[in-house]
Design a protein around this motif. Structure first.
Motif: not given
Length: 317
Positions: A94-99, A289-294, A297-300
């Motif tokens: 969530a912190l990746t999507r909502s800084p 979470a990136k490896s699982q697709g949740s 994968k391009a998220a910073q």
């Protein structure tokens, strides 16, 4: 069940708690709207509420219940809440999507995660899960625990989506071979299976049960947040000592028996803290979470340490 039906059910599960939220009250600096995942990991909340600790510390707290941290964090990001509880795995994503969200506390650490299987299915150890299905809410701390435990034991099993509320049914009706779920659902599954339940431990994961807040709450309601955590600190002391009023409050909140609450509470470390090394843990979990697709994968990935606001709870343990 089709993917379309699953999607509809997931959406309904989300909008029900959101419908109960009228939004965070920004007009009153002494009022907090708190999203509570109904789980003993955040047992301080019902104890503080029932014991009137919030009132004693001068903060008005509106509690809205959620079944998962994923749902609570979605409500937080949407401005429906001031604070939400969530385990470390969904919080990292969530912190990746909502800084604009901030980590304001680590409410407890839990080392009681188990994969629960049926003895009658011929499962006695993690190795017996090879080629089998494990039901879990994908993208949650329970899914990470299962993945971590299986990986460390070199066991190839398939994780399949099962909602928390459906865990007892999925295990009892043999829709899956085993389940991995957080409390109180883990205890409910074990209780439902009775003597047929096999509890499988493994891996290296210890769940961090976090409190996240909006940056508006951090900047606009610092006194309320300080009072909120002071009340939780009192509640944590009561939980650690096994005080009967605290046990009764958690039992009523989770709808588990008082005897079961007495059994599982010692699994938790309820000391409030926010240690600097949490940032590295969140980075690891976000990578999973990136490896699982949740998580894209391009998220910073953010600087998790920079998103921590340590002034409300102790930084040590």
């Amino acid at each position: 069940m089709s993917r379309a039906v699953i999607a509809v059910l997931a959406f309904v599960a989300l909008i029900v708690p959101l419908a109960a939220c009228t939004g965070a009250d920004d007009s009153d600096p002494h009022t907090l709207t708190v999203g509570f995942v109904v789980d003993p990991s955040w047992a301080q909340i019902p104890v503080a509420q029932q014991g009137e600790y919030f009132d004693r510390h001068g903060v008005k707290v509106k509690v809205v219940n959620f079944s998962t941290g994923v749902e609570a964090l979605q409500a937080l990001a949407a401005g429906q809440l001031d604070i939400a509880t969530a385990a470390d795995v969904p919080a990292a994503a969530a912190l990746t999507r909502s800084p604009a969200l901030r980590i304001v506390g680590d409410g407890s650490r839990w080392e009681g995660s188990r994969i629960v299987a049926r003895r009658s299915a011929g499962i006695a150890s993690l190795s017996d899960l090879g080629g089998r299905s494990v039901g879990t809410p994908l993208g949650t701390s329970a899914a990470y625990f299962a993945s971590n435990a299986l990986s460390h034991s070199n066991v190839g099993a398939k994780l399949v989506q099962v909602a928390p509320q459906a865990m007892v049914t999925a295990a009892g009706q043999r829709n899956v071979d085993a389940v991995a779920i957080f409390q109180p659902y883990q205890a409910q599954v074990i209780d439902a299976l009775g003597g047929d339940a096999v509890e499988l431990a493994g891996g290296t994961y210890s769940q961090h049960s976090l409190y996240l807040a909006t940056d508006n709450a951090v900047s606009g309601k610092p006194d309320a947040l300080t009072a909120f955590f002071a009340a939780l600190g009192e509640a944590g002391t009561q939980l650690t000592s096994g005080a009967e009023p605290a046990i009764a409050a958690v039992a009523a909140s989770t709808q588990l028996s008082a005897d079961l609450i007495r059994k599982i509470l010692p699994e938790f470390d309820f000391r409030l803290q926010l240690r600097p090394d949490l940032a590295a843990t969140l980075t690891t979990l976000a990578g999973w979470a990136k490896s699982q697709g949740s998580l894209d994968k391009a998220a910073q990935l953010p600087d998790y340490q920079a998103l921590a606001e340590p002034k409300f709870v102790p930084q040590g343990g």
